[in-house]
Design a protein around this motif. Structure first.
Motif, PDB file in Angstrom:
ATOM      1  N   ILE A  71       2.307  16.675  -0.979  1.00 14.58           N
ATOM      2  CA  ILE A  71       1.633  15.543  -0.343  1.00 14.58           C
ATOM      3  C   ILE A  71       2.623  14.395  -0.189  1.00 14.58           C
ATOM      4  N   GLN A  72       2.553  13.700   0.946  1.00 15.13           N
ATOM      5  CA  GLN A  72       3.432  12.567   1.246  1.00 15.13           C
ATOM      6  C   GLN A  72       2.584  11.294   1.256  1.00 15.13           C
ATOM      7  N   PRO A  73       3.232  10.125   1.058  1.00 15.24           N
ATOM      8  CA  PRO A  73       2.473   8.867   1.091  1.00 15.24           C
ATOM      9  C   PRO A  73       1.583   8.752   2.331  1.00 15.24           C
ATOM     10  N   ASP A  74       2.108   9.203   3.481  1.00 17.16           N
ATOM     11  CA  ASP A  74       1.345   9.069   4.721  1.00 17.16           C
ATOM     12  C   ASP A  74       0.078   9.930   4.739  1.00 17.16           C
ATOM     13  N   ASP A  75       0.050  10.953   3.874  1.00 11.90           N
ATOM     14  CA  ASP A  75      -1.135  11.825   3.831  1.00 11.90           C
ATOM     15  C   ASP A  75      -2.317  11.143   3.145  1.00 11.90           C
ATOM     16  N   ILE A  76      -2.040  10.049   2.437  1.00  9.74           N
ATOM     17  CA  ILE A  76      -3.124   9.366   1.728  1.00  9.74           C
ATOM     18  C   ILE A  76      -3.644   8.227   2.609  1.00  9.74           C
ATOM     19  N   ASP A  77      -4.931   8.228   2.837  1.00  4.64           N
ATOM     20  CA  ASP A  77      -5.565   7.152   3.588  1.00  4.64           C
ATOM     21  C   ASP A  77      -5.814   5.998   2.623  1.00  4.64           C
ATOM     22  N   SER A  78      -5.415   4.783   3.036  1.00  5.47           N
ATOM     23  CA  SER A  78      -5.534   3.622   2.134  1.00  5.47           C
ATOM     24  C   SER A  78      -6.968   3.379   1.694  1.00  5.47           C
ATOM     25  N   ARG A  79      -7.933   3.819   2.528  1.00  8.47           N
ATOM     26  CA  ARG A  79      -9.330   3.529   2.207  1.00  8.47           C
ATOM     27  C   ARG A  79     -10.032   4.682   1.499  1.00  8.47           C
ATOM     28  N   GLU A  80      -9.379   5.833   1.396  1.00  6.66           N
ATOM     29  CA  GLU A  80     -10.100   6.971   0.805  1.00  6.66           C
ATOM     30  C   GLU A  80     -10.237   6.812  -0.705  1.00  6.66           C
ATOM     31  N   HIS A 121     -11.318  -1.764  -8.826  1.00  6.85           N
ATOM     32  CA  HIS A 121      -9.942  -1.906  -8.358  1.00  6.85           C
ATOM     33  C   HIS A 121      -9.287  -0.555  -8.101  1.00  6.85           C
ATOM     34  N   PHE A 122      -9.666   0.436  -8.882  1.00  6.26           N
ATOM     35  CA  PHE A 122      -9.058   1.759  -8.793  1.00  6.26           C
ATOM     36  C   PHE A 122      -9.710   2.632  -7.713  1.00  6.26           C
ATOM     37  N   ALA A 123     -10.637   2.053  -6.951  1.00  6.16           N
ATOM     38  CA  ALA A 123     -11.386   2.880  -6.014  1.00  6.16           C
ATOM     39  C   ALA A 123     -10.487   3.492  -4.945  1.00  6.16           C
ATOM     40  N   SER A 124      -9.569   2.670  -4.386  1.00  2.00           N
ATOM     41  CA  SER A 124      -8.728   3.181  -3.307  1.00  2.00           C
ATOM     42  C   SER A 124      -7.366   2.504  -3.380  1.00  2.00           C
ATOM     43  N   VAL A 125      -6.443   2.968  -2.569  1.00  2.00           N
ATOM     44  CA  VAL A 125      -5.123   2.341  -2.507  1.00  2.00           C
ATOM     45  C   VAL A 125      -5.276   0.880  -2.067  1.00  2.00           C
ATOM     46  N   ARG A 126      -6.186   0.648  -1.091  1.00  2.00           N
ATOM     47  CA  ARG A 126      -6.368  -0.715  -0.579  1.00  2.00           C
ATOM     48  C   ARG A 126      -6.859  -1.652  -1.672  1.00  2.00           C
ATOM     49  N   GLU A 134       0.837  -1.210   0.000  1.00  2.00           N
ATOM     50  CA  GLU A 134       0.000   0.000   0.000  1.00  2.00           C
ATOM     51  C   GLU A 134       0.868   1.255   0.000  1.00  2.00           C
ATOM     52  N   ARG A 135       1.927   1.208   0.798  1.00  6.12           N
ATOM     53  CA  ARG A 135       2.831   2.361   0.858  1.00  6.12           C
ATOM     54  C   ARG A 135       3.523   2.576  -0.489  1.00  6.12           C
ATOM     55  N   ASP A 136       3.923   1.467  -1.122  1.00  2.56           N
ATOM     56  CA  ASP A 136       4.544   1.548  -2.448  1.00  2.56           C
ATOM     57  C   ASP A 136       3.592   2.182  -3.459  1.00  2.56           C
ATOM     58  N   ILE A 137       2.341   1.752  -3.388  1.00  6.08           N
ATOM     59  CA  ILE A 137       1.353   2.263  -4.343  1.00  6.08           C
ATOM     60  C   ILE A 137       1.124   3.757  -4.116  1.00  6.08           C
ATOM     61  N   LYS A 138       1.078   4.167  -2.846  1.00  2.00           N
ATOM     62  CA  LYS A 138       0.920   5.594  -2.551  1.00  2.00           C
ATOM     63  C   LYS A 138       2.096   6.392  -3.126  1.00  2.00           C
ATOM     64  N   ALA A 139       3.304   5.836  -2.934  1.00  2.00           N
ATOM     65  CA  ALA A 139       4.491   6.520  -3.460  1.00  2.00           C
ATOM     66  C   ALA A 139       4.437   6.575  -4.986  1.00  2.00           C
ATOM     67  N   LEU A 140       3.959   5.471  -5.568  1.00  2.00           N
ATOM     68  CA  LEU A 140       3.862   5.420  -7.025  1.00  2.00           C
ATOM     69  C   LEU A 140       2.855   6.456  -7.543  1.00  2.00           C
ATOM     70  N   ILE A 141       1.726   6.585  -6.856  1.00  2.00           N
ATOM     71  CA  ILE A 141       0.709   7.565  -7.268  1.00  2.00           C
ATOM     72  C   ILE A 141       1.316   8.972  -7.241  1.00  2.00           C
ATOM     73  N   ILE A 142       2.004   9.289  -6.149  1.00  2.00           N
ATOM     74  CA  ILE A 142       2.589  10.626  -5.988  1.00  2.00           C
ATOM     75  C   ILE A 142       3.649  10.868  -7.061  1.00  2.00           C
TER      76      ILE A 142
END
Lengths: 94, 569
Positions: free
Chosen positions: A21-30, A69-74, A5-13
């Motif tokens: 915005i940092q990976p931690d700012d993204i909620d996996s469920r949002e 699948h694209f709904a959230s990071v999770r 999940e953290r990797d995906i957040k970093a990839l999105i950014i």
């Protein structure tokens, strides 16, 4: 899972060149699109390319299933894991 | 229309030679004198072999003489934007001889126009379609952009001006001006209109209202601009006996307050003109109420196209092609239109035309925004970026959500009006927009807000260990390193060129080696060097072989190794 999940957040950014915005700012469920993270159709396009490159995902056409699948990071993380299993555990290029 | 005369007939037609053409230097000039002045100067210019005359005249009458003399010998009239030699130098390739009534300061070479003596003179018949002039306007890049005109288009415009002003301004009126004839508006209204309609040209261009107000203005027309009309200061109301017949303004929309103040001070109606150097006059309006719609000039057909952009066909254009302005308008019920925004700020993003002014206007409608500037930025491709001054509620949201999410909220807000191309992708929030003395936005300062200069270009130095043979440096490769851009998209690794560059710079600093760049080197990349990692750089100077040996390590594994030639001092 948390690492993915953290990797995906970093990839999105990284892929969308998101600033302030940092990976931690993204909620996996949002929600990634619309009201949540506020990504739009061009972002979806670029994110799709990045996911294909990075995790070897095969996203041929946008179906309702893919949209799910694209709904959230999770849900993206679950999608990536699912495809990895189907591909016999072959890991992605890092 | 019957009262209009052609320039050709003015020079060689059977008209009353005693008729007044102009007043210059306190003296009246008749048609007869004009003919003599044109003849003597045409002879002089022909002798000088002039083909493209750079015409700079302080006095409008002498501009007439210079222009007609050049037409007489078949030469082109080149009109610089202003009388500075800088403006002339910028278009140096376009002219061969300076033609002037007075040599500009610092200029010793040029043809000075002179008064023609009595006696016989010889003037040729002229074909107005072949009398050419070139004017200049500021192009989008700021470079002078040339615009070609012919005498017949200027005569047609003068005839149309007579249709809109002829009733208002007495036939023998004098035409005064605070604007120069070097620009198209002044050329059309202060020079050609009186010349072709039989009115009297007043020579000087008045810089000060006080000077103009000492003249006999009764029944006259005053050609002016917002620059002057918004600066009436405390002039006394003009006495009824000295009231002009009309005021004219062009260049930019005149603020309502200035329009009211001017009409009151002069006790006369004000006609506003809308047009451009390329198109000539497009429309006019008598400024008698708040939002008077613009009416197209006689002969001009307007069309409102995609994005509310005004297009027109006009007898003052060189051909019958539709000309697309960059002004956004809305149509008025009675055939006229309202200008919504002078919009010369259209850019192509992803192949789509995007109006920057439009995006700014829409952004400002968000309760989160008090002001904004939108501009294109060349990244990998052209992207739209926005600099926003948040409103009070915007500032609160910024504290609550952070810059990224507020930017996204604004993109969402713009989605009601704009396609993806029209939604800025990068956002900056500032206290106020950077402006210069003229109140114009400083584009370079806006762009600087998006530059990468704030990012590190070298790894962070953590520790230094010295040995007899050299030095060992522990370095942290920040994930923000500017060198990560563009090399390996989606796969951030530290490029080899950056590693060599850092080795050189750090060796210069820590080993006092006289090298600035690596001109000769050997390098081997064993493993990838990733951002966000701590690495050790070993540097050793081999004085005998004149080289710097370097190697990057991570946990005792060699990532990169190489040697760089060190020049002798």
């Amino acid at each position: 899972m948390d690492d993915l999940e953290r990797d995906i957040k970093a990839l999105i950014i990284d892929a969308l060149k998101l600033e302030d915005i940092q990976p931690d700012d993204i909620d996996s469920r949002e929600m990634l699109f619309g009201t949540g993270l506020g990504l739009d159709s061009i972002d979806a396009l670029e994110l799709g390319i990045a996911l294909r490159k990075h995790y070897g995902l095969r996203i041929e056409t946008i179906t309702d299933e893919v949209k799910g699948h694209f709904a959230s990071v999770r849900s993206l993380a679950a999608f990536v894991q699912d495809q990895r299993k189907r591909d016999g555990g072959a890991d992605a290029v890092a | 229309m019957s009262r209009m005369r052609s320039i050709a007939s003015l020079l060689s037609g059977p008209i009353d030679l005693a008729q007044l053409v102009a007043v210059t230097n306190g003296k009246a000039v008749t048609v007869d004198q004009l003919r003599h002045d044109v003849a003597v100067n045409a002879a002089g210019l022909a002798a000088a072999g002039c083909k493209h005359g750079l015409l700079i005249a302080e006095d409008t009458y002498w501009a007439v003489v210079g222009m007609l003399a050049l037409f007489q010998i078949g030469a082109e009239v080149v009109m610089p934007q202003n009388a500075t030699m800088g403006a002339s130098a910028a278009i140096r390739k376009d002219w061969d001889l300076l033609v002037c009534d007075r040599l500009p300061t610092g200029q010793s070479q040029g043809f000075q126009l002179r008064i023609g003596e009595g006696g016989i003179h010889r003037l040729l018949a002229m074909d107005p379609a072949h009398c050419r002039m070139t004017l200049f306007t500021s192009g989008s890049t700021g470079e002078p952009k040339s615009v070609s005109k012919t005498l017949d288009t200027m005569e047609r415009e003068a005839a149309a001006i007579e249709e809109i002003l002829g009733e208002q301004v007495p036939r023998d009126a004098r035409v005064f001006g605070t604007v120069t004839h070097q620009h198209l508006f002044g050329l059309s209204y202060k020079l050609f209109w009186p010349l072709c309609s039989g009115r009297c040209i007043d020579g000087p261009v008045y810089a000060l209202w006080e000077d103009l107000l000492t003249e006999n203005l009764a029944g006259a027309a005053i050609v002016s601009s917002p620059a002057h009309l918004t600066r009436l200061g405390t002039i006394d109301a003009v006495p009824e006996a000295n009231r002009p017949a009309c005021l004219l303004s062009a260049g930019a929309e005149l603020p309502v307050a200035a329009s009211v103040a001017a009409s009151k001070a002069f006790g006369t109606p004000l006609c506003e003109i809308y047009g451009s150097t390329e198109t000539g006059t497009i429309a006019f309006r008598w400024r008698d109420r708040m939002a008077t719609p613009w009416q197209p000039m006689p002969g001009v057909a307007i069309d409102i196209g995609e994005g509310d952009i005004l297009s027109l066909t006009s007898p003052f254009l060189p051909d019958q092609q539709a000309y697309r302005t960059s002004d956004r308008v809305v149509r008025d019920a009675d055939g006229g239109f309202h200008l919504v925004g002078r919009d010369d700020r259209i850019v192509k993003i992803d192949g789509k035309r995007v109006s920057l002014s439009q995006v700014e206007t829409q952004l400002t409608q968000s309760p989160l925004v008090s002001a904004s500037a939108v501009l294109p930025l060349l990244d990998d491709q052209t992207v739209l970026v926005a600099v926003v001054v948040p409103s009070e509620s915007g500032a609160e949201e910024l504290r609550r959500l952070g810059a990224f999410r507020v930017g996204r909220l604004l993109r969402h807000f713009l989605g009601e009006h704009q396609e993806a191309a029209g939604k800025p992708r990068r956002w900056r929030f500032v206290d106020r927009l950077p402006v210069n003395d003229m109140g114009k936005l400083r584009k370079e300062d806006l762009l600087a807000l998006f530059s990468v200069t704030g990012r590190p270009t070298e790894p962070e130095l953590r520790t230094v260990r010295r040995h007899d043979s050299g030095v060992e440096l522990d370095l942290f490769n920040s994930p923000d390193l500017a060198q990560l851009d563009g090399h390996f998209p989606n796969m951030p690794i530290i490029p080899g060129v950056a590693q060599i560059d850092w080795a050189v710079k750090l060796a210069a600093r820590h080993l006092n080696l006289p090298i600035e760049v690596a001109t000769h080197y050997q390098v081997k990349f064993h493993r990838l060097t990733l951002p966000g990692t701590l690495v050790t750089l070993k540097l050793a100077h081999d004085a005998v072989r004149q080289r710097l040996n370097f190697s990057y390590h991570r946990d005792d594994v060699v990532l990169t190794s190489g040697a760089i030639k060190v020049p002798l001092l």
